[in-house]
Design an enzyme around this catalytic site. Structure first.
Site, mmCIF file in Angstrom:
data_model
loop_
_atom_site.group_PDB
_atom_site.id
_atom_site.type_symbol
_atom_site.label_atom_id
_atom_site.label_comp_id
_atom_site.label_asym_id
_atom_site.label_seq_id
_atom_site.Cartn_x
_atom_site.Cartn_y
_atom_site.Cartn_z
ATOM 1 C CB CYS A 11 9.609 17.324 24.321
ATOM 2 S SG CYS A 11 8.107 17.038 23.416
ATOM 3 C CB CYS A 87 12.167 19.998 27.957
ATOM 4 S SG CYS A 87 11.801 18.253 27.742
ATOM 5 C CB CYS A 94 14.544 17.053 29.560
ATOM 6 S SG CYS A 94 14.012 18.047 28.182
#
Length: 142
Positions: A11, A87, A94
């Site tokens: 993430c 994300c 991302c």
């Protein structure tokens, strides 16, 4: 003999969602007897693991207090079999990792939760439980 599989949970900040996913990944790989290595990293690491992520994972008996937020370059990106991006916001970046099967789990960032400590904890628990279910199902299916 099973083939070693490598999973990376990616993430942006690597402070909450991907850290919880890494914790559950290691837990379920061991519990289910799978030869799976689990990593997490962020495209822009926050530099810390969120205290509420540590707290809600401890409620599940999983200690991520020794984890740290990591840059993508700190994990074996070119060896990953699966990349799970966590994300949620369009505003979050991302990263794209080539060569791996990429799966996107768009989940809101619990670190952005507002309100009292208890209200924030509730958001972290909700995200944690969604991550646990997804990770458990994924590892069981490998």
């Amino acid at each position: 003999m099973s083939i070693n599989i490598k999973i990376g949970f990616i993430c942006t900040g690597n402070s909450a969602r991907s850290q919880m996913a890494e914790g559950f990944g290691r837990f379920y790989a061991k519990k289910l007897g799978k030869d799976i290595e689990v990593y997490s990293a962020g495209s822009d690491p926050s530099g810390y693991v969120h205290p509420l992520a540590i707290k809600v994972m401890a409620e599940k008996g999983i200690d991520i207090s020794k984890n740290r937020s990591k840059f993508l370059e700190e994990i074996p990106l070119n060896e990953l079999d699966f990349v799970i991006t966590l994300c949620g916001d369009a505003a979050e970046n991302c990263p794209v990792i080539s060569g791996a099967k990429t799966i996107h789990w768009g989940l809101p960032d619990p670190a952005k939760a507002e309100g009292t400590e208890e209200e924030k904890l509730q958001v972290f628990r909700e995200i944690r439980d969604k991550i646990e279910e997804k990770v458990k199902n994924m590892i069981a299916g490998i």
